[in-house]
Design an enzyme around this catalytic site. Structure first.
Site, PDB file in Angstrom:
ATOM      1  N   SER A   1      80.076 -37.499   5.036  1.00 41.09           N
ATOM      2  CA  SER A   1      79.018 -37.336   4.146  1.00 41.09           C
ATOM      3  C   SER A   1      79.316 -38.518   3.131  1.00 41.09           C
ATOM      4  O   SER A   1      79.245 -39.712   3.142  1.00 41.09           O
ATOM      5  CB  SER A   1      78.807 -36.204   3.697  1.00 41.09           C
ATOM      6  OG  SER A   1      77.573 -36.022   3.343  1.00 41.09           O
TER       7      SER A   1
ATOM      8  N   ASP B   1      72.612 -34.482  13.301  1.00 42.71           N
ATOM      9  CA  ASP B   1      72.639 -34.407  11.754  1.00 42.71           C
ATOM     10  C   ASP B   1      71.383 -35.165  11.536  1.00 42.71           C
ATOM     11  O   ASP B   1      71.257 -36.328  11.790  1.00 42.71           O
ATOM     12  CB  ASP B   1      73.726 -35.328  11.511  1.00 42.71           C
ATOM     13  CG  ASP B   1      74.046 -35.414  10.035  1.00 42.71           C
ATOM     14  OD1 ASP B   1      73.149 -34.657   9.422  1.00 42.71           O
ATOM     15  OD2 ASP B   1      75.066 -35.897   9.739  1.00 42.71           O
TER      16      ASP B   1
ATOM     17  N   HIS C   1      75.715 -32.077  10.864  1.00 45.13           N
ATOM     18  CA  HIS C   1      76.638 -32.556  10.054  1.00 45.13           C
ATOM     19  C   HIS C   1      78.005 -32.348  10.028  1.00 45.13           C
ATOM     20  O   HIS C   1      79.129 -32.591   9.347  1.00 45.13           O
ATOM     21  CB  HIS C   1      75.823 -32.339   8.468  1.00 45.13           C
ATOM     22  CG  HIS C   1      76.324 -33.358   7.627  1.00 45.13           C
ATOM     23  ND1 HIS C   1      76.199 -34.799   7.603  1.00 45.13           N
ATOM     24  CD2 HIS C   1      76.757 -33.121   6.199  1.00 45.13           C
ATOM     25  CE1 HIS C   1      76.371 -35.296   6.456  1.00 45.13           C
ATOM     26  NE2 HIS C   1      76.951 -34.339   5.666  1.00 45.13           N
TER      27      HIS C   1
END
Length: 633
Positions: free
Chosen positions: A492, A578, A610
């Site tokens: 991320s 995602d 994610h």
């Protein structure tokens, strides 16, 4: 003791435990995952579920257990129904709350065109057309009120195009009964389409059962209002953030007492994760980040008196208090983890200040392996601040050897680096594979005051990147660190960090791994679903040439602008579902690395979001992670 061992053995396969006497990726995905249900009304038993991955079936299987609150008597039970107080049953027993998916809007092609039953088309007139890992098909979560005798069901949102519980992670913590059974309080962000994607303004709504009316209780607050509950004295209590669009704002405990809102944590330089009232209504116990850990705190409730509000930290140690299960007399029951141990339930004695482990799901598995040594140190940053850095050393560590070392870059970007226990980013497993892990609490992480936490917003590649380099440079002075074998890994914002460091690291690192990382801030702005996030954190839209913060982000802080300097192998990992950091970010990064002629690899997980949630995909993830490191480090 035999019963505890039998219950433990029933959820942990032992055939892989003895392999090399260290953690392995196979053992990691045999460990039981403890999910507390609650404490029985008499306060004598804890009810909990244990989820155990079944890799061959690609599922997680669950069993339910009952254990005495002292942890001594345990047995498996078929289900927990009736054993723990049902929060969704009204205090007078007449109604039950639940939630279900309701079709509200026309979105699908077959909604518009009769007979087109095989069409898979979607038609959107605004944003919020997809969220987290799901496309919006015109359905919404709605709180439902069911009369227990007549079975008559009432939609508390009355067919409105809004969510309650909130997407994507909300559950029944988003609604609660008033003590008199006459009203229901629920959380909702009553915005739709593009307006929904731009805002964090959830509110608490009160539904009056007799009048069948709804009232906004927090209309004046423009940020998040969440986690409603009532004190033993009937005062509405919740968590509140002030600023709209800022998802990581300071979270405070608010009590509405005699019509006046009292902020119990306003003067405290921290942010609250979750809370529960004491039985006498005089204190609130809460969990919050502090100095690289998650700990238990208390704050007194002054009511209408002039008594000063005081926040007090109750627990300390190299562990995380990750959730509050309940309170029995002077015992607070919580879930707890550390770098070497997955979540278990513990009780903390408020008078004696002592701990007792109540569940022992993975004791046998851990008893067979060597654990990692963990060091907590402080590094001086380039601007003269003290930064906490966790250093995790391999099992059976030998200070006379040299070890390959990984800089761990945290995501969030405002998520604490604490003694968490992840089944993906697992430091115990990384250390068992022979790596030293350097995990800094760089600028932008909670637990070090509000100023430190907010310092990352609109400065993604500024001081945070300097903090990373300060951490790895300082730890690299140790004789046991092989300076020729340094890597940087993260997901991320941590993946963004990897992509950015790849262009500025000046030969420090020999390899990089980025999972679901942000690579191109312009295309990220054009495809992410929660637009409020880049609006606040990176400053706004890339086309706003008058916005200095935004223009700095899209030029100086954009990893794509440093690709010409990339000179190091890169593993890119990305989930196909995602929608927070969409798949194009990983594709662009991999394509850039390939066209630069760099050794690079793309691990594509079509059905993951994610995160990586499926057992077999998780095994592949771990396999590729360590295969890449062995090839390049």
């Amino acid at each position: 003791m035999k019963r505890i061992l039998l219950a433990t053995l029933s959820v942990v396969g032992l055939q892989a435990i003895a392999q090399d006497n260290v953690m392995t990726k196979e053992l990691l995905w045999q460990l039981g995952r403890v999910n507390p249900v609650g404490i029985t009304e008499k306060g004598n038993y804890l009810i909990y579920k244990v989820g155990t991955p079944n890799v061959s079936k690609n599922t997680i299987d669950y069993k339910t257990f009952q254990v005495s609150v002292d942890g001594k008597r345990i047995k498996e039970i078929e289900n927990a129904e009736g054993l723990v107080k049902d929060k969704n049953l009204s205090p007078d027993g007449k109604y039950t709350l639940s939630h279900e998916v309701v079709k509200i809007n026309k979105v699908l092609g077959k909604d518009y065109y009769e007979g087109m039953t095989e069409s898979n088309a979607y038609v959107f007139d605004g944003l919020d057309y997809r969220h987290w890992d799901t496309w919006n098909d015109g359905t919404f979560n709605h709180v439902m009120l069911t009369h227990n005798e007549t079975k008559e069901k009432t939609d508390l949102l009355k067919g409105e195009p809004y969510y309650s519980p909130q997407m994507p992670f909300g559950g029944d913590e988003d609604y609660v009964w008033s003590p008199d059974s006459k009203k229901v309080i629920y959380v909702s962000k009553k915005k739709f389409g593009t307006e929904y994607a731009l805002s964090t303004n959830t509110d608490l709504y009160e539904y009056d059962i007799e009048a069948k009316t709804t009232k906004n209780l927090t209309e004046s607050n423009k940020g998040y209002d969440t986690k409603p509950s009532f004190s033993p004295n009937g005062d509405l209590t919740w968590l509140q953030m002030k600023r709209d669009g800022y998802e990581a704002d300071k979270n405070d405990i608010i009590v509405r007492h005699k019509g006046v809102d009292i902020n119990l944590t306003a003067a405290w330089d921290g942010t609250v994760d979750s809370f529960v009232w004491s039985a006498d209504g005089k204190k609130v116990y809460f969990i919050a980040p502090i100095d690289g850990t998650m700990q238990l705190f208390e704050v007194n409730f002054p009511g209408a008196t002039r008594i000063a509000v005081q926040v007090k930290q109750l627990t300390k140690g190299v562990f995380d208090v990750s959730g509050i299960v309940g309170i029995v007399k002077d015992q607070v029951f919580v879930t707890r983890t550390d770098f070497n141990t997955a979540s278990e339930v513990y009780s903390y004695d408020l008078k004696k200040k002592t701990w007792n482990q109540v569940t022992h799901v993975n004791d046998v598995a851990y008893s067979k392996i060597s654990k990692s040594k963990v060091e907590k140190r402080y590094v001086t940053t380039t601007d003269g601040k003290k930064m906490l850095v966790w250093v995790i050393l391999p099992p059976n560590f030998d200070p006379n050897k040299k070890y390959p070392t990984l800089l761990y870059c945290q995501g969030g970007p405002q998520s604490i680096v604490s003694p968490f226990y992840s089944f993906r980013w697992n430091f115990q497993l990384m250390a068992a594979e022979g790596y030293v892990i350097v995990a800094p609490n760089r600028r932008g992480l909670p637990g070090f005051g509000v100023e430190w936490n907010e310092a990352i917003s609109k400065d993604w590649a500024g001081q945070p990147m300097k903090d990373y380099l300060s951490a790895i440079d300082e730890v690299s002075k140790e004789k046991y660190v092989d300076k020729e074998r340094l890597g940087a890994v993260g997901a991320s914002y941590g993946g963004y960090s990897v992509y950015y460091l790849a262009g500025i690291h000046e030969k420090r690192f020999k390899t990089f791994i980025a999972h679901c990382g942000v690579f191109n801030l312009e295309s990220m702005y054009g495809t992410t679903e929660e637009v409020f996030f880049p609006n606040f954190d990176t400053g706004g839209a890339y086309w706003d040439k008058e916005n200095k913060d935004a223009q700095k982000a899209y030029t100086e802080f954009n990893p794509i602008n440093n690709v010409a300097k990339w000179d190091t192998p890169l593993l890119v990992i990305h989930g196909g579902k995602d929608y927070r950091v969409p798949i194009g970010q990983g594709q662009e990064a991999f394509q850039a690395a390939q066209l630069r002629g760099l050794k690079s690899r793309f691990l594509y997980l079509p059905d993951e979001n994610h995160w990586v949630l499926q057992p077999q995909n998780a095994q592949v993830w771990q396999g590729e992670f360590f295969r890449w490191l062995k090839e390049t480090l």
